[in-house]
Design an enzyme around this catalytic site. Structure first.
Site, mmCIF file in Angstrom:
data_model
loop_
_atom_site.group_PDB
_atom_site.id
_atom_site.type_symbol
_atom_site.label_atom_id
_atom_site.label_comp_id
_atom_site.label_asym_id
_atom_site.label_seq_id
_atom_site.Cartn_x
_atom_site.Cartn_y
_atom_site.Cartn_z
ATOM 1 N N TRP A 37 12.609 7.470 -20.966
ATOM 2 C CA TRP A 37 12.266 6.900 -19.690
ATOM 3 C C TRP A 37 13.115 5.809 -19.491
ATOM 4 O O TRP A 37 13.571 5.356 -18.243
ATOM 5 C CB TRP A 37 10.703 6.427 -19.780
ATOM 6 C CG TRP A 37 9.741 7.251 -19.697
ATOM 7 C CD1 TRP A 37 9.078 7.929 -18.490
ATOM 8 C CD2 TRP A 37 9.204 8.053 -20.782
ATOM 9 N NE1 TRP A 37 8.254 8.758 -18.858
ATOM 10 C CE2 TRP A 37 8.078 8.895 -20.296
ATOM 11 C CE3 TRP A 37 9.291 7.906 -22.039
ATOM 12 C CZ2 TRP A 37 7.372 9.766 -20.984
ATOM 13 C CZ3 TRP A 37 8.515 9.065 -23.007
ATOM 14 C CH2 TRP A 37 7.551 9.766 -22.436
ATOM 15 N N ARG A 50 2.290 6.583 -29.989
ATOM 16 C CA ARG A 50 1.438 7.980 -29.219
ATOM 17 C C ARG A 50 0.504 8.393 -30.178
ATOM 18 O O ARG A 50 -0.609 8.933 -29.554
ATOM 19 C CB ARG A 50 2.418 9.025 -29.238
ATOM 20 C CG ARG A 50 2.059 10.245 -28.416
ATOM 21 C CD ARG A 50 3.222 11.077 -27.821
ATOM 22 N NE ARG A 50 2.694 12.492 -27.557
ATOM 23 C CZ ARG A 50 2.896 13.815 -28.240
ATOM 24 N NH1 ARG A 50 3.798 13.742 -29.110
ATOM 25 N NH2 ARG A 50 2.460 14.640 -27.534
ATOM 26 N N HIS A 78 -3.226 8.976 -28.754
ATOM 27 C CA HIS A 78 -3.961 10.269 -28.631
ATOM 28 C C HIS A 78 -5.155 10.239 -29.651
ATOM 29 O O HIS A 78 -6.300 10.973 -29.208
ATOM 30 C CB HIS A 78 -3.221 11.353 -28.803
ATOM 31 C CG HIS A 78 -2.340 11.614 -27.876
ATOM 32 N ND1 HIS A 78 -1.777 13.212 -27.631
ATOM 33 C CD2 HIS A 78 -1.633 11.059 -26.989
ATOM 34 C CE1 HIS A 78 -0.954 13.089 -26.482
ATOM 35 N NE2 HIS A 78 -0.868 11.735 -26.248
HETATM 36 FE FE1 HIF Z 1 2.348 9.458 -23.045
HETATM 37 N N1 HIF Z 1 3.604 11.200 -23.126
HETATM 38 N N2 HIF Z 1 1.309 9.897 -21.720
HETATM 39 N N3 HIF Z 1 1.467 7.590 -23.280
HETATM 40 N N4 HIF Z 1 3.648 8.567 -24.702
HETATM 41 C C1 HIF Z 1 4.681 11.456 -23.791
HETATM 42 C C2 HIF Z 1 5.144 10.663 -24.835
HETATM 43 C C3 HIF Z 1 4.989 9.363 -25.250
HETATM 44 C C4 HIF Z 1 1.453 10.912 -20.971
HETATM 45 C C5 HIF Z 1 2.347 12.249 -21.214
HETATM 46 C C6 HIF Z 1 3.384 12.009 -22.312
HETATM 47 C C7 HIF Z 1 0.375 7.350 -22.398
HETATM 48 C C8 HIF Z 1 0.195 7.937 -21.333
HETATM 49 C C9 HIF Z 1 0.649 9.306 -21.011
HETATM 50 C C10 HIF Z 1 3.589 7.667 -25.413
HETATM 51 C C11 HIF Z 1 2.466 6.607 -25.042
HETATM 52 C C12 HIF Z 1 1.505 6.632 -24.207
HETATM 53 C C13 HIF Z 1 4.988 12.694 -23.588
HETATM 54 C C14 HIF Z 1 6.093 13.250 -24.470
HETATM 55 C C15 HIF Z 1 4.094 13.129 -22.430
HETATM 56 C C16 HIF Z 1 4.439 14.513 -21.817
HETATM 57 C C17 HIF Z 1 5.663 14.221 -25.541
HETATM 58 C C18 HIF Z 1 6.768 14.734 -26.409
HETATM 59 O O1 HIF Z 1 7.326 15.626 -25.666
HETATM 60 O O2 HIF Z 1 7.369 14.289 -27.557
HETATM 61 C C19 HIF Z 1 0.548 11.111 -19.976
HETATM 62 C C20 HIF Z 1 0.304 12.108 -18.844
HETATM 63 C C21 HIF Z 1 0.039 10.014 -19.615
HETATM 64 C C22 HIF Z 1 -1.101 9.305 -18.611
HETATM 65 C C23 HIF Z 1 -0.558 8.900 -17.594
HETATM 66 C C24 HIF Z 1 -0.114 5.752 -22.780
HETATM 67 C C25 HIF Z 1 0.488 4.866 -21.518
HETATM 68 C C26 HIF Z 1 1.978 5.122 -21.421
HETATM 69 C C27 HIF Z 1 -1.488 5.660 -22.852
HETATM 70 C C28 HIF Z 1 0.548 5.436 -23.906
HETATM 71 O O3 HIF Z 1 0.378 4.332 -24.747
HETATM 72 C C29 HIF Z 1 4.861 7.224 -26.212
HETATM 73 C C30 HIF Z 1 5.001 5.841 -27.103
HETATM 74 C C31 HIF Z 1 5.413 8.513 -26.232
HETATM 75 C C32 HIF Z 1 7.007 8.956 -26.663
HETATM 76 C C33 HIF Z 1 6.552 9.512 -28.056
HETATM 77 C C34 HIF Z 1 7.765 9.819 -28.686
HETATM 78 O O4 HIF Z 1 7.949 10.647 -29.481
HETATM 79 O O5 HIF Z 1 8.782 9.558 -28.533
#
Ligand code: HIF
Length: 295
Positions: free
Chosen positions: A190, A47, A51
């Protein structure tokens, strides 16, 4: 260490082997997480790499992974980045050991190492990012808002230069990790295997029945059967929008296709905002997994 400082002083030019050593340390450090989530910093590192890169704006050439601006306020405090200090702090240990690597290279290499070590596809990567300054911090609001629909997802990812197929391929990364109420407000993982890279995100989207969760938190879905899994509104949209659905179905049915397309899209994501001439190699490298080196 003194040896590493001396290397810097004599214009040390790191080779692919030196970056492989950094990769190997990252692999160790993300696994050293006994008291954290599912025992891995891998997902939060994936993540962070995203970001750090996903702020890119094609039209102005601003944002992206080049300057590692999330080290600075106000970007470190942007709502979308809540919780990512955990990943930055874990990687800071490695920066202390390998002072010659830029933060942008370190964070993106960590994203690659995390994906590969969690049994995901090889992700081509190459170094060349440089550390920037506070003045390079992009404006807030460039990362996606999980409560929105398909038009918002397209606005955000088209701005970076991605198309529908690449958007859907990237979204499979939500097989990893979880939402935290004290970070995003959302809650839960998920998939049933949040530290293994699979195409389960798409399979579950289509195979389970998803219902709105009844709770005080933000609107999210839960699987009707076990109520232990979640989907964000932006995840669920992949089954509702005709163009997104076509790709999501294809990735649910064909894990090899997903791995191939994810690899290309994530590699592209990690290079956003880096001028081509800054890269040390004309073609990206394939870093070896720890298992491959040990066999
Ligand atoms: Fe995320 N994402 N993401 N994301 N994400 C969260 C957590 C992870 C979006 C929202 C969230 C991508 C796209 C989008 C990861 C990787 C990717 C969380 C939760 C939210 C809300 C954060 C928290 O509460 O800790 C949205 C709206 C996206 C556009 C559709 C990417 C594609 C899936 C680009 C991507 O690689 C990962 C890994 C996490 C889990 C982080 C963790 O701490 O476990």
């Amino acid at each position: 260490s003194a040896a590493q400082s001396a290397k810097v002083a004599t214009n040390f030019v790191p080779t692919k082997e030196d970056y492989q050593k950094v990769y190997n340390r990252i692999a160790e450090v993300i696994d050293d997480a006994d008291d954290y989530d599912n025992g891995s910093f891998g997902p939060v590192v994936v993540r962070l790499a995203w970001h750090a890169s996903g702020t890119y704006d094609k039209a102005t050439g601003t944002g992206g992974s080049n300057y590692a601006t999330m080290r600075f306020q106000p970007e470190s405090l942007h709502g979308a980045n809540a919780g990512l200090h955990v990943a930055r702090e874990v990687l800071e240990k490695i920066k202390q050991e390998f002072s010659w690597i830029s933060y942008g290279d370190l964070w993106t290499l960590a994203g690659v190492a995390a994906v590969q070590e969690m049994a995901g596809p090889k992700v081509p990567w190459r170094p060349g990012r440089i550390d920037g300054f506070e003045s390079h911090v992009p404006p807030d609001g460039r990362l996606p808002d999980a409560s929105q629909g398909a038009p918002h997802i397209r606005d955000i990812f088209y701005r970076m230069g991605f198309d529908d197929q690449e958007i859907v391929a990237l979204c499979g990364a939500h097989a990893l990790g979880r939402c935290h109420t004290d970070r995003s407000g959302y809650d839960g993982p998920w998939t049933f295997s949040p530290t293994t890279f699979t195409n389960d995100f798409y399979k579950l989207l289509f195979d389970e029945k998803w219902v709105w969760k009844k709770w005080n938190g933000p609107k999210q879905l839960e699987d009707k059967k076990t109520k232990s899994l979640m989907m964000l509104p932006t995840d669920y949209v992949l089954t509702q929008d005709k163009s997104f659905k076509k790709y999501a179905k294809a990735y649910a049915d064909d894990v090899d296709l997903f791995f191939k397309d994810f690899s290309a899209a994530y590699s592209k994501l990690l290079e956003l905002g880096v001028p081509t001439q800054q890269f040390v190699a004309s073609e990206a490298w394939i870093m070896q997994t720890v298992d491959e080196q040990n066999s």
